[in-house]
Enzyme design. Structure first.
Site, PDB file in Angstrom:
ATOM      1  N   LYS A 203       0.814  -1.221   0.000  1.00 42.38           N
ATOM      2  CA  LYS A 203       0.000   0.000   0.000  1.00 42.38           C
ATOM      3  C   LYS A 203       0.843   1.264   0.000  1.00 42.38           C
ATOM      4  O   LYS A 203       2.015   1.259   0.370  1.00 42.38           O
ATOM      5  CB  LYS A 203      -0.979  -0.026   1.179  1.00 42.38           C
ATOM      6  CG  LYS A 203      -2.186  -0.887   0.827  1.00 42.38           C
ATOM      7  CD  LYS A 203      -3.341  -0.749   1.762  1.00 42.38           C
ATOM      8  CE  LYS A 203      -4.493  -1.606   1.214  1.00 42.38           C
ATOM      9  NZ  LYS A 203      -5.562  -1.764   2.204  1.00 42.38           N
ATOM     10  N   ARG A 237      -3.982  -9.906   4.576  1.00 39.62           N
ATOM     11  CA  ARG A 237      -4.369  -9.949   3.157  1.00 39.62           C
ATOM     12  C   ARG A 237      -3.175  -9.461   2.347  1.00 39.62           C
ATOM     13  O   ARG A 237      -2.798  -8.304   2.460  1.00 39.62           O
ATOM     14  CB  ARG A 237      -5.597  -9.058   2.960  1.00 39.62           C
ATOM     15  CG  ARG A 237      -6.155  -9.008   1.548  1.00 39.62           C
ATOM     16  CD  ARG A 237      -7.370  -8.075   1.493  1.00 39.62           C
ATOM     17  NE  ARG A 237      -7.903  -7.963   0.151  1.00 39.62           N
ATOM     18  CZ  ARG A 237      -7.425  -7.141  -0.783  1.00 39.62           C
ATOM     19  NH1 ARG A 237      -6.412  -6.343  -0.512  1.00 39.62           N
ATOM     20  NH2 ARG A 237      -7.969  -7.106  -1.978  1.00 39.62           N
TER      21      ARG A 237
HETATM   22  C1  8Y7 Z   1      -8.309  -3.994   1.525  1.00 37.53           C
HETATM   23  C2  8Y7 Z   1      -9.384  -4.707   1.009  1.00 37.53           C
HETATM   24  C3  8Y7 Z   1      -8.376  -3.626  -0.598  1.00 37.53           C
HETATM   25  C4  8Y7 Z   1      -8.073  -4.059   2.925  1.00 37.53           C
HETATM   26  C5  8Y7 Z   1      -9.952  -5.539   3.069  1.00 37.53           C
HETATM   27  C6  8Y7 Z   1      -5.372  -2.901  -2.026  1.00 37.53           C
HETATM   28  C7  8Y7 Z   1     -10.413  -4.999  -1.242  1.00 37.53           C
HETATM   29  C8  8Y7 Z   1      -6.580  -2.095  -2.070  1.00 37.53           C
HETATM   30  N1  8Y7 Z   1      -7.677  -3.331   0.512  1.00 37.53           N
HETATM   31  N2  8Y7 Z   1     -10.199  -5.483   1.762  1.00 37.53           N
HETATM   32  N3  8Y7 Z   1      -9.425  -4.462  -0.323  1.00 37.53           N
HETATM   33  N4  8Y7 Z   1      -8.922  -4.851   3.646  1.00 37.53           N
HETATM   34  N5  8Y7 Z   1     -10.737  -6.285   3.868  1.00 37.53           N
HETATM   35  O1  8Y7 Z   1      -4.292  -2.253  -2.077  1.00 37.53           O
HETATM   36  O2  8Y7 Z   1      -7.179  -3.435   3.493  1.00 37.53           O
HETATM   37  O3  8Y7 Z   1      -5.395  -4.133  -1.966  1.00 37.53           O
HETATM   38  S1  8Y7 Z   1      -8.077  -3.027  -2.211  1.00 37.53           S
END
Ligand code: 8Y7
Length: 259
Positions: A203, A237
């Site tokens: 990020k 994640r």
């Molecule tokens: C997150 C996310 C994204 C996160 C959850 C990226 C879909 C942006 N970030 N879902 N999604 N938490 N739960 O850089 O931090 O992956 S998208």
């Protein structure tokens, strides 16, 4: 949790079939690398991203979820659209990752009508404009209060607590200082009584801290994942599953479980 994006990229515009094949190959690779679950997404929610229609999102994610029916790990669908939630659940998804935290009644109903798990994430504003002017009196208190309220709303609607995970939503309407405060005090989120999921992988806050381009953020992402684990995160994640699993093995050997 390994990230599988089913979105067209600027390098290969080979249509839906190639997109599906690439996503399935990527998913199998992440499983082989040790992912315990996968998060399948068909619409980018990065700051400034353009929305896609329900039909387009279904066309992207459904063939991938169907192709992973026999996968040895649970599949999460990353969507905030109720129609996509329902179709993904029917196709075998076992978790819904909703960046809107089921604030849409139709999304809440889709989960209530199922037996899947749900991730309730905090964000301020919407993906188009959220990074323009994030503002909080006390980000940790406000994000915790929001997540506590969303857990209560989900439980009141009939979603058992054991099906719920929460996420402070790093980068979703937060400055670097907000993100750092949330990570520093992540233990407070674990007091809400459900598992905490964090997404920090690659990020922009890591770019801000290191000066590295998005392609060069693996070391920073590992440090962030370990920092989150140390503060009680249950699920991380990530894009880079193999490297993260190795890091967590070392961490776990000293601090946690045996695997
Ligand atoms: C997150 C996310 C994204 C996160 C959850 C990226 C879909 C942006 N970030 N879902 N999604 N938490 N739960 O850089 O931090 O992956 S998208």
């Amino acid at each position: 949790m390994g990230i599988v994006n089913v979105t067209p990229d600027s390098f290969s515009d080979g249509g839906l079939h190639l997109q599906r094949d690439n996503a399935l190959a990527h998913a199998q690779q992440l499983i082989a690398e040790g992912a315990d679950m996968l998060d399948i997404g068909g619409e980018s929610t990065r700051p400034g991203a353009q929305p896609v229609s329900v039909q387009e999102e279904l066309d992207r994610v459904l063939p991938v979820i169907e192709g992973l029916r026999d996968a040895p790990v649970p599949i999460s669908i990353d969507t905030f659209k109720p129609e996509v939630m329902r179709a993904a659940i029917a196709a075998g998804a076992q978790m819904v990752n909703d960046i809107n935290a089921l604030q849409d009644a139709a999304a809440m109903n889709a989960i209530v009508a199922s037996d899947v798990a749900v991730c309730l994430m905090h964000k301020q504003g919407n993906p188009q404009s959220m990074q323009e002017q994030p503002h909080y009196q006390n980000v940790v208190i406000e994000v915790s209060a929001f997540l506590r309220e969303r857990i209560a709303a989900a439980e009141a609607a009939g979603i058992q607590r054991k099906r719920i995970v929460i996420d402070p939503g790093f980068g979703f309407g937060k400055t670097l200082e907000h993100n750092l405060a949330l990570l520093r005090e992540l233990t407070k989120m674990t007091k809400l009584g459900v598992p905490v999921l964090v997404g920090l992988s690659r990020k922009s806050m890591l770019g801000a801290l290191t000066g590295q381009d998005v392609t060069q953020r693996l070391p920073a992402s590992i440090a962030a994942a370990l920092t989150a684990m140390q503060r009680g995160a249950a699920i991380v994640r990530v894009h880079d599953v193999r490297a993260t699993v190795d890091a967590l093995k070392v961490w776990n050997a000293v601090n946690g479980e045996s695997s």
